[in-house]
Scaffold this active site. Structure first.
Site, PDB file in Angstrom:
ATOM      1  N   CYS A   1       0.827  -1.213   0.000  1.00 11.72           N
ATOM      2  CA  CYS A   1       0.000   0.000   0.000  1.00 11.72           C
ATOM      3  C   CYS A   1       0.861   1.262   0.000  1.00 11.72           C
ATOM      4  O   CYS A   1       1.307   1.728   1.054  1.00 11.72           O
ATOM      5  CB  CYS A   1      -0.918  -0.014   1.223  1.00 11.72           C
TER       6      CYS A   1
ATOM      7  N   CYS B   1      -0.459   4.271   1.898  1.00 19.32           N
ATOM      8  CA  CYS B   1      -0.268   4.219   3.350  1.00 19.32           C
ATOM      9  C   CYS B   1       1.191   4.491   3.713  1.00 19.32           C
ATOM     10  O   CYS B   1       1.477   5.199   4.672  1.00 19.32           O
ATOM     11  CB  CYS B   1      -0.634   2.839   3.920  1.00 19.32           C
ATOM     12  N   ASP B   2       2.113   3.902   2.954  1.00 17.42           N
ATOM     13  CA  ASP B   2       3.509   3.867   3.408  1.00 17.42           C
ATOM     14  C   ASP B   2       4.482   4.776   2.658  1.00 17.42           C
ATOM     15  O   ASP B   2       5.624   4.943   3.112  1.00 17.42           O
ATOM     16  CB  ASP B   2       4.022   2.413   3.351  1.00 17.42           C
TER      17      ASP B   2
END
Ligand code: NDP
Length: 487
Positions: free
Chosen positions: A182, A185-186
């Protein structure tokens, strides 16, 4: 009339009341026999089941929420078990530009809007996930991770798909510590880093674009000599000067130090030449998905890749009354818009199947007290009162509250039906109301004192004085309003 004679008359009335309730329910019955199962859409067959759900939706991505919208909007009680990743994969993407009618929107916003829209029509959203299903009995038994046992009359499966993993050394060890699926997200954790994206599809391009604002250098590893991504998506990479596509290359190992990725080994798929890239700090996997069908193994037909099989052009699975749409059954399109459209079809298929099988508004009304309703998890506990002394004590300690006395007998179907209705209304009004039950036959002194004409019978007491009573059969809202007017 002597006291004894009076008690005999009251007992006869109670038994007659119970029997008339039984007769009243008995004739509403539609029975359909399938290969192995009997779908008996009658009050009598269903009332013994706790936690009934007419339409149970598994998952909360666009397919599930669209199905829930169509179920609830048709006035069918619909419950959505949101699953481990509420909102599904859309909540892990950035902006979406191909949601019809909207130029640019965040995936999370789409989900929020869809959820609110379905909830507006009465769909109940539950933050839990499904642990097991049993399709050998009907209503279908569904156990959730929180241990709830639900009995679904119909099911819609929108459990989606999970990002595929590589299965190479270091992948699990460093998952969440530099290895991820992801970027949205990261990516912010990789400011100035050197990272790789594995895969050459649309997802991989999206990951690379997301990373391009943070990472210093992004190498996309494409195992063949062509990318699978669409030309429009590939064109977008032209704006990202720090993204480099490396063809005929794949990753074979991930190394780390102090719980963080610190390098990888890659191999040229044509020459088999291996190389170590020592400064890589992030590995973003974008190599496709596996449909989330494991909990249905052996119970529903799937393709060899594990996708749920549909009957003809419908969204009916191989099991009667079980429907599906979205990535769990679609190996080809995998688009949020397609999932939503197919979710509508699946929702309609479920609505039509329920109606053709004998589910009706009036059955739903009768069954309402037996429905699963998580809003009642802190349900009141209806204390049983056995004699006048116990009632007097309760009144003395609760002069500021209204007391509702529910006269019932053990085997009276109407009483079984009405007790959860009173519990529901009592829970909603629990700050102002106390509900108690009285076994009309075991506590004849109370039955006689209040001259109960039969069961069920509800008496309303205010400061110890009777201010109302009814024998009416009511639904939850009617009971709520009945109590409220005495407050
Ligand atoms: P895809 O299946 O389209 O692509 C998977 C990629 O991973 C391919 O390049 C494949 O290589 C590669 N791959 C698979 N296994 C391995 C492996 N073991 N090692 C190395 N590489 C591997 O999946 P996506 O998730 O990218 O896309 C799924 C669907 O979702 C598509 O239909 C896509 O169009 C859509 N989508 C659309 C988006 C948009 O329009 N905004 C965004 C994201 C997805 P190979 O080609 O050699 O098999």
């Amino acid at each position: 009339m002597s006291v004894n004679k009076k008690l005999v008359v009251v007992s006869i009335l109670l038994i007659c009341g119970a029997l008339s309730g039984l007769a009243w329910r008995y004739f509403k019955s539609v029975k359909i026999e399938s290969k192995q199962l009997v779908f008996d859409f009658s009050f009598e067959s269903l009332k013994e089941k706790p936690n009934i759900v007419p339409l149970l939706v598994l998952g909360s991505g666009p397919a599930s929420l669209a199905a829930a919208l169509y179920g609830s909007r048709t006035n069918i009680r619909t419950v959505v078990i949101k699953g481990n990743q509420p909102g599904g994969q859309l909540t892990g993407t950035s902006y979406i530009e191909n949601w019809p009618g909207v130029r640019k929107i965040r995936g999370t916003e789409i989900i929020k809007d869809c959820e609110e829209q379905a909830a507006r029509f009465g769909a109940i959203m539950v933050s839990d996930s499904v642990q097991s299903v049993d399709f050998t009995q009907w209503p279908y038994k569904v156990i959730t991770e929180e241990g709830k046992e639900l009995h679904a009359l119909s099911l819609f499966i929108g459990t989606g798909a999970t990002p595929r993993k590589l299965g190479i050394p270091g992948e699990w060890k460093y998952f969440g510590k530099g290895v991820t699926t992801c970027a949205i997200c990261d990516a912010p954790f990789h400011k100035g880093d050197e990272v790789v994206v594995i895969g050459g599809g649309d997802s991989a391009v999206e990951e690379a674009i997301e990373l391009s604002s943070y990472a210093r250098q992004i190498r996309m590893l494409v195992r063949g000599d062509v990318m699978r991504a669409s030309p429009t998506m590939i064109d977008r990479l032209a704006d990202c000067s720090n993204v480099k596509i490396v063809y005929n290359t794949t990753i074979t190992e991930i190394y780390g130090v102090d719980d963080h990725v610190k390098g990888i080994q890659v191999i040229n798929t044509k020459t088999n030449e291996k190389e170590e890239w020592k400064d890589v700090k992030g590995v973003f996997l974008a190599i496709g998905h596996i449909p989330n069908t494991q909990i249905f193994n052996g119970q529903l037909e799937t393709t060899k890749e594990g996708y749920l099989k549909m009957l003809g052009r419908s969204h009916h699975t191989s099991q009667k009354g079980v429907f599906a749409a979205g990535d769990v059954s679609d190996p080809r399109y995998k688009q949020a818009g397609v999932a939503a459209g197919d979710g509508i079809k699946g929702g309609l298929d479920a609505v039509w199947w329920l109606s053709e099988s004998g589910f009706s508004d009036s059955l739903q009304k009768d069954l309402e007290p037996f429905f699963f309703d998580p809003r009642l998890d802190n349900k009141i506990d209806m204390q049983r009162i056995n004699n006048i002394a116990e009632l007097d004590e309760l009144i003395a300690h609760n002069l500021d509250k209204i007391i509702i006395v529910d006269f019932y007998t053990k085997f009276c179907p109407s009483c079984i039906h009405m007790m959860p209705v009173l519990e529901w209304a009592g829970t909603k009004l629990k700050d102002k109301v106390i509900c108690v039950k009285v076994d009309g036959i075991a506590s004849l002194d109370l039955t006689s004192h209040f001259e109960a004409p039969g069961v069920p019978y509800f008496v309303v007491l205010k400061k110890g004085k009777q201010v109302g009573a009814t024998q009416d059969m009511m639904n939850r809202e009617e009971m709520y309003n009945f109590i409220k007017k005495h407050l």
